[in-house]
Structures are given as C-alpha cells and as structure tokens.
Design a protein around this motif. Structure first.
Motif, PDB file in Angstrom:
ATOM      1  N   GLU A 162       0.776  -1.107   0.246  1.00 29.46           N
ATOM      2  CA  GLU A 162       0.070   0.020  -0.105  1.00 29.46           C
ATOM      3  C   GLU A 162       0.853   1.241  -0.058  1.00 29.46           C
ATOM      4  OE1 GLU A 162      -4.061  -1.210   2.286  1.00 29.46           O
ATOM      5  OE2 GLU A 162      -2.264  -1.007   3.399  1.00 29.46           O
ATOM      6  N   GLU A 163       1.942   1.191   0.742  1.00 32.86           N
ATOM      7  CA  GLU A 163       2.748   2.227   0.699  1.00 32.86           C
ATOM      8  C   GLU A 163       3.573   2.732  -0.487  1.00 32.86           C
ATOM      9  OE1 GLU A 163       5.542   2.635   4.152  1.00 32.86           O
ATOM     10  OE2 GLU A 163       4.116   1.317   5.322  1.00 32.86           O
ATOM     11  N   ARG A 164       3.923   1.478  -1.421  1.00 31.88           N
ATOM     12  CA  ARG A 164       4.640   1.631  -2.216  1.00 31.88           C
ATOM     13  C   ARG A 164       3.759   1.820  -3.481  1.00 31.88           C
ATOM     14  NH1 ARG A 164       6.392  -3.255  -3.660  1.00 31.88           N
ATOM     15  NH2 ARG A 164       7.876  -2.386  -4.965  1.00 31.88           N
ATOM     16  N   GLY A 165       2.339   1.431  -3.323  1.00 34.95           N
ATOM     17  CA  GLY A 165       1.418   1.542  -4.664  1.00 34.95           C
ATOM     18  C   GLY A 165       1.619   0.499  -5.599  1.00 34.95           C
ATOM     19  N   SER A 166       1.769  -0.748  -4.899  1.00 34.96           N
ATOM     20  CA  SER A 166       1.729  -1.897  -6.044  1.00 34.96           C
ATOM     21  C   SER A 166       0.664  -1.981  -6.881  1.00 34.96           C
ATOM     22  CB  SER A 166       2.086  -3.215  -4.972  1.00 34.96           C
ATOM     23  OG  SER A 166       2.054  -3.997  -5.826  1.00 34.96           O
ATOM     24  N   GLY A 167       0.767  -2.389  -8.077  1.00 33.12           N
ATOM     25  CA  GLY A 167      -0.108  -2.932  -9.079  1.00 33.12           C
ATOM     26  C   GLY A 167      -0.528  -4.542  -9.014  1.00 33.12           C
ATOM     27  N   PHE A 168       0.238  -5.208  -8.321  1.00 28.84           N
ATOM     28  CA  PHE A 168       0.162  -6.602  -8.396  1.00 28.84           C
ATOM     29  C   PHE A 168      -0.467  -7.240  -7.198  1.00 28.84           C
ATOM     30  CE2 PHE A 168       3.643  -4.782 -11.465  1.00 28.84           C
ATOM     31  CZ  PHE A 168       2.606  -5.155 -12.483  1.00 28.84           C
ATOM     32  N   ASN A 169      -0.355  -6.684  -6.091  1.00 29.83           N
ATOM     33  CA  ASN A 169      -0.793  -7.361  -4.815  1.00 29.83           C
ATOM     34  C   ASN A 169      -2.730  -7.535  -5.112  1.00 29.83           C
ATOM     35  OD1 ASN A 169      -2.217  -7.174  -2.204  1.00 29.83           O
ATOM     36  ND2 ASN A 169      -0.267  -7.463  -1.477  1.00 29.83           N
ATOM     37  N   MET A 170      -3.080  -8.864  -4.867  1.00 26.48           N
ATOM     38  CA  MET A 170      -4.222  -9.125  -5.060  1.00 26.48           C
ATOM     39  C   MET A 170      -5.447  -8.293  -4.318  1.00 26.48           C
ATOM     40  SD  MET A 170      -6.381 -10.718  -6.943  1.00 26.48           S
ATOM     41  CE  MET A 170      -5.535 -12.091  -7.513  1.00 26.48           C
ATOM     42  N   VAL A 171      -5.117  -8.066  -3.101  1.00 31.10           N
ATOM     43  CA  VAL A 171      -6.073  -7.257  -2.187  1.00 31.10           C
ATOM     44  C   VAL A 171      -6.270  -5.692  -2.925  1.00 31.10           C
ATOM     45  CG1 VAL A 171      -6.407  -6.197  -0.190  1.00 31.10           C
ATOM     46  CG2 VAL A 171      -5.317  -8.180  -0.180  1.00 31.10           C
ATOM     47  N   LEU A 172      -4.941  -5.196  -3.508  1.00 28.04           N
ATOM     48  CA  LEU A 172      -5.251  -3.664  -4.196  1.00 28.04           C
ATOM     49  C   LEU A 172      -6.148  -4.127  -5.560  1.00 28.04           C
ATOM     50  CD1 LEU A 172      -1.797  -2.232  -3.121  1.00 28.04           C
ATOM     51  CD2 LEU A 172      -4.045  -1.928  -2.194  1.00 28.04           C
ATOM     52  N   VAL A 173      -5.713  -5.127  -6.178  1.00 25.08           N
ATOM     53  CA  VAL A 173      -6.392  -5.346  -7.368  1.00 25.08           C
ATOM     54  C   VAL A 173      -7.694  -5.539  -7.327  1.00 25.08           C
ATOM     55  CG1 VAL A 173      -6.692  -6.958  -9.509  1.00 25.08           C
ATOM     56  CG2 VAL A 173      -4.242  -6.272  -8.470  1.00 25.08           C
ATOM     57  N   LEU A 174      -8.233  -6.165  -6.220  1.00 23.24           N
ATOM     58  CA  LEU A 174      -9.523  -6.321  -5.928  1.00 23.24           C
ATOM     59  C   LEU A 174     -10.345  -5.013  -5.737  1.00 23.24           C
ATOM     60  CD1 LEU A 174      -9.752  -9.705  -3.899  1.00 23.24           C
ATOM     61  CD2 LEU A 174     -10.648  -9.388  -6.104  1.00 23.24           C
ATOM     62  N   ARG A 175      -9.799  -4.096  -4.893  1.00 23.90           N
ATOM     63  CA  ARG A 175     -10.171  -2.865  -4.675  1.00 23.90           C
ATOM     64  C   ARG A 175     -10.216  -1.893  -5.712  1.00 23.90           C
ATOM     65  NH1 ARG A 175      -8.023   0.319   0.444  1.00 23.90           N
ATOM     66  NH2 ARG A 175     -10.011   1.254   0.119  1.00 23.90           N
ATOM     67  N   ARG A 176      -9.204  -2.272  -6.539  1.00 19.55           N
ATOM     68  CA  ARG A 176      -9.394  -1.173  -7.883  1.00 19.55           C
ATOM     69  C   ARG A 176     -10.341  -1.879  -8.861  1.00 19.55           C
ATOM     70  NH1 ARG A 176      -4.688  -2.383  -9.439  1.00 19.55           N
ATOM     71  NH2 ARG A 176      -5.164  -3.667 -11.106  1.00 19.55           N
ATOM     72  N   GLU A 177     -10.472  -3.040  -9.262  1.00 21.68           N
ATOM     73  CA  GLU A 177     -11.391  -3.598 -10.022  1.00 21.68           C
ATOM     74  C   GLU A 177     -12.930  -3.736  -9.654  1.00 21.68           C
ATOM     75  OE1 GLU A 177     -11.609  -7.896 -12.745  1.00 21.68           O
ATOM     76  OE2 GLU A 177      -9.968  -6.608 -12.509  1.00 21.68           O
ATOM     77  N   HIS A 178     -12.990  -3.993  -8.403  1.00 24.14           N
ATOM     78  CA  HIS A 178     -14.407  -4.342  -7.907  1.00 24.14           C
ATOM     79  C   HIS A 178     -14.793  -2.994  -6.710  1.00 24.14           C
ATOM     80  CE1 HIS A 178     -15.009  -8.152  -9.689  1.00 24.14           C
ATOM     81  NE2 HIS A 178     -13.484  -8.385  -9.407  1.00 24.14           N
ATOM     82  N   GLY A 179     -14.006  -2.101  -6.716  1.00 23.44           N
ATOM     83  CA  GLY A 179     -14.447  -1.006  -5.805  1.00 23.44           C
ATOM     84  C   GLY A 179     -14.597  -1.472  -4.467  1.00 23.44           C
ATOM     85  N   LEU A 180     -13.923  -2.467  -3.948  1.00 24.23           N
ATOM     86  CA  LEU A 180     -14.320  -2.950  -2.488  1.00 24.23           C
ATOM     87  C   LEU A 180     -13.515  -1.953  -1.533  1.00 24.23           C
ATOM     88  CD1 LEU A 180     -13.436  -6.712  -2.993  1.00 24.23           C
ATOM     89  CD2 LEU A 180     -15.919  -5.454  -3.227  1.00 24.23           C
ATOM     90  N   GLY A 181     -14.208  -2.065  -0.514  1.00 24.80           N
ATOM     91  CA  GLY A 181     -13.267  -1.602   0.688  1.00 24.80           C
ATOM     92  C   GLY A 181     -12.327  -2.381   1.074  1.00 24.80           C
ATOM     93  N   ARG A 182     -11.128  -1.958   1.823  1.00 22.74           N
ATOM     94  CA  ARG A 182      -9.873  -2.605   2.360  1.00 22.74           C
ATOM     95  C   ARG A 182     -10.378  -4.113   3.016  1.00 22.74           C
ATOM     96  NH1 ARG A 182      -6.034  -3.196   6.433  1.00 22.74           N
ATOM     97  NH2 ARG A 182      -3.790  -2.770   5.467  1.00 22.74           N
ATOM     98  N   GLU A 183     -11.107  -3.805   4.033  1.00 26.70           N
ATOM     99  CA  GLU A 183     -11.617  -5.168   4.741  1.00 26.70           C
ATOM    100  C   GLU A 183     -12.544  -6.041   3.756  1.00 26.70           C
ATOM    101  OE1 GLU A 183     -10.709  -6.224   7.681  1.00 26.70           O
ATOM    102  OE2 GLU A 183      -9.457  -4.448   7.743  1.00 26.70           O
ATOM    103  N   GLU A 184     -13.223  -5.562   2.965  1.00 22.59           N
ATOM    104  CA  GLU A 184     -13.978  -6.372   2.000  1.00 22.59           C
ATOM    105  C   GLU A 184     -12.790  -7.191   1.045  1.00 22.59           C
ATOM    106  OE1 GLU A 184     -17.979  -4.084   0.763  1.00 22.59           O
ATOM    107  OE2 GLU A 184     -16.359  -3.194   0.423  1.00 22.59           O
ATOM    108  N   ALA A 185     -11.843  -6.607   0.555  1.00 20.53           N
ATOM    109  CA  ALA A 185     -11.118  -7.105  -0.182  1.00 20.53           C
ATOM    110  C   ALA A 185      -9.995  -8.110   0.685  1.00 20.53           C
ATOM    111  CB  ALA A 185      -9.980  -6.261  -0.846  1.00 20.53           C
ATOM    112  N   LEU A 186      -9.629  -7.822   1.780  1.00 16.96           N
ATOM    113  CA  LEU A 186      -8.998  -8.789   2.695  1.00 16.96           C
ATOM    114  C   LEU A 186      -9.912 -10.150   3.078  1.00 16.96           C
ATOM    115  CD1 LEU A 186      -7.487  -6.468   5.160  1.00 16.96           C
ATOM    116  CD2 LEU A 186      -6.118  -8.108   3.886  1.00 16.96           C
TER     117      LEU A 186
END
Length: 362
Positions: free
Chosen positions: A270-294
C-alpha cells in the motif's frame, strides 16, 4: 518463492459491491478445518510481521546458514556490502527450513541460494530494468538460454554467472524429463518479469484474472515444487503427472502461497502503490473496501487449502508411493505462512533492496 513485485496503482474509489466477489478458480470444496498455519494470515488482521528470527540464536546453525548464503551472493556481486544487513533480516534460510523440514544440509543450501538469487533479481527489477521491456526481454532471454544450451565458459559473476551455477547444481543427477519440466517452469517464472515490465512501461494494470495467472508463476512455487522431488530423492511417475488432479494441486499450491504473501505484504505494498497485490487489485477492479478485499482473499486461501487437501487425499489413494511429495506441497504453503509472520521483508517500502540497471547485474 513468493517474492513481491511493485508498480504504481491509482488510489481506488470505493463503490458498493453488487455481488459477492469470487477470485478465479474452482470452488465448492467440502468443508474441512482450516490448517493451523493459516490462522494468522486468514483471520483478523492481514499481517503484523514481527522481528526476524534466527535458528539457535547468535552463532547457531541459522546464523551460519545465513553467513554462507550471504557470502555466496556477495561473491557473485549480487549484493553490496551495505545491503547485507537488510538482506539478512529477510531470514530466507528460515523460509527454506520451514518449507522443507528434514531436507539434507546440501539441499537446503541449494534451495536457499535459488530463493535468494530470485529474491534479489526480483527487487532489482523495481529499478530502471523493470521499466524497460527491451532490457527485460534481453536479460530473461539470456537466462533462459543458459537452461537450453549451457555456455561453454560459465560467466564468472553477476546474475548470469550465479544462474549458470544454480542450473548445474539443481539439475545434477536429474533425468532429462525432470530437467525439461524444470526449464519450462523456470521460463514461465522468469517470463513474468517481462509481463510486469510491460505493464509498468504502458502505465497499465492487470485485471483480477490476469493477476492470478501472472502471480501464480511469479511466485516461483512451480520450480520449488519440482525441487521437492530432488530433496526426496525420487521423481514423480509419469501417470501422476499426466492427470489433471496433479496440475490442479500445483496451481492451488502456488495460488495459496501467493495470496498468503499478499496478505502479509499488504501494508508495504500500500505504501509503495503496488499494481500486483491481489488485495489492491480487487479494490481497484471491484471497488471494494479494504476489509472487503481482505475477506475475499482470506476466503480464497481457505478454499484453496481445503481443495488441496481433497486433491492430496485422492492422489495418495491413486499413487500410494507419492505421499511424501504430496505432503511436501502442504509444507511449502505452511512454510510461507510461518516465515511471513516473522520476516522483516515486509516492514515498509525501505525493506526492499533498491532497483538497479541491467549493467550492474551482469
């Protein structure tokens, strides 16, 4: 094995999810208890890495293993002296100890050198090399060629020299069939550097489905599953390898380890702005909150591990002589869970080795 990659991703905007999110892959497994090592990664907080551990304290076998391995990297000019302390904090020998319990010392040393070589290469791709597709393709091609036609004169040092040595070491005593499979799996693994570099250079980001396939091979789990046969001193029979259940188990093992890695490394990514962590990919693609993606990722890990147990039980019945290999696939994921909870590798963006140019690698 489970090295984490980086890349810039926009800050996701949260939108209500209309339907439950399911990660790619088969579902509907029978209910089985969650394996104990999953508890930290799959429940509660994503991860809270504590201090890295050593086996037996200062001067013990764990420290000696780290000394030998770090000296190997330095000898091949893959680590600078100023980077040694940071690199040691990753405690990669610990990961190998957890993932391959009972492996002979010589095999643990080989596994640690393989993992360390790949981890260093992975981090270096976050520099100029990881933003230039032509340079990335060129380096990966040279690494792949070593597996096809080993050079008459081995490169003395650098990433090519180290890989040439490692290829000889891991193939020693293996059959042509095993070497061919190992070369194919390593080629798929190394090829993910090119794919990720292409995304960075275009400013594009992978979808959930693309990330699943990309990370499955970027995790390096396929080559390390092949190494189970070497450690155990017996290659798998052709009949087992020809069946779909074995291929599915390999994919599940790689996916589970990768997603556990994504849970533990999330704060750093999250600090580095990764484009390949699945939690962050889910948030981006599906508009999920952090806990929802986790929650989606934790649930997928549980499904993968339950289905893997069913696959192992089935394969053990059909191939009773392969039980130790099948147990080894479980131990690989257990090892990733145990190591991820203690390594210092995920303590913020400065816990990663700096990226470099290709010239400094070869």
């Amino acid at each position: 094995m489970t090295a984490v990659r980086g890349g810039r991703a926009p800050v996701p905007v949260r939108r209500p999810a209309r339907t439950p999110v399911r990660l790619p892959g088969p579902g509907g497994a029978k209910a089985l208890p969650d394996p104990p090592p999953l508890a930290a990664a799959a429940g509660g907080r994503p991860a809270g890495p504590g201090p890295a551990t050593r086996i037996g304290g200062p001067g013990g076998p764990g420290e000696a293993a780290g000394d030998r391995h770090t000296a190997w990297l330095v000898r091949h000019r893959l680590l600078a002296g100023a980077e040694e302390e940071l690199y040691r904090s990753y405690a990669l020998p610990e990961l190998i100890r957890h993932a391959y319990p009972g492996a002979p010392v010589a095999e643990r040393e080989l596994l640690t050198d393989l993992l360390g070589w790949y981890t260093v290469l992975d981090d270096r791709f976050d520099g100029p090399l990881g933003r230039d597709p032509a340079l990335a393709r060129g380096l990966v091609r040279r690494l792949t060629e070593i597996m096809v036609t080993p050079p008459a004169v081995r490169p003395a040092r650098g990433v090519l020299g180290a890989w040439s040595e490692l290829w000889v070491r891991q193939c020693r005593g293996r059959t042509a069939v095993w070497r061919s499979r190992a070369a194919r799996d390593w080629s798929d693994c190394l090829g993910t550097f090119v794919a990720e570099t292409a995304h960075r250079s275009r400013g594009s980001l992978p979808s959930v489905a693309e990330t699943t396939l990309l990370r499955r091979h970027a995790s390096c789990l396929y080559p390390f599953m092949n190494m189970l046969e070497r450690v155990q001193g017996a290659e798998l029979p052709r009949r087992l390898r020809a069946g779909p259940a074995w291929h599915r188990l390999r994919a599940h093992t790689a996916d589970a380890a990768t997603l556990v890695n994504d849970l533990y490394s999330l704060a750093r990514e999250e600090e580095r702005g990764s484009g390949f962590n699945m939690v962050l990919v889910l948030r981006r693609e599906h508009g999920l909150g952090r806990e929802e993606a986790l929650t989606a990722v934790r649930n997928r890990v549980r499904v993968l591990r339950r289905e893997s147990e069913l696959l192992r039980a089935r394969l053990a019945r059909e191939h009773p002589g392969c039980g130790r290999y099948l147990e080894g696939t479980r131990e690989l994921v257990d090892g990733v869970c145990a190591w991820s909870a203690t390594t210092a590798r995920y303590r913020g963006p400065k816990s990663q080795l700096p990226g470099v140019s290709v010239a400094s690698l070869v």
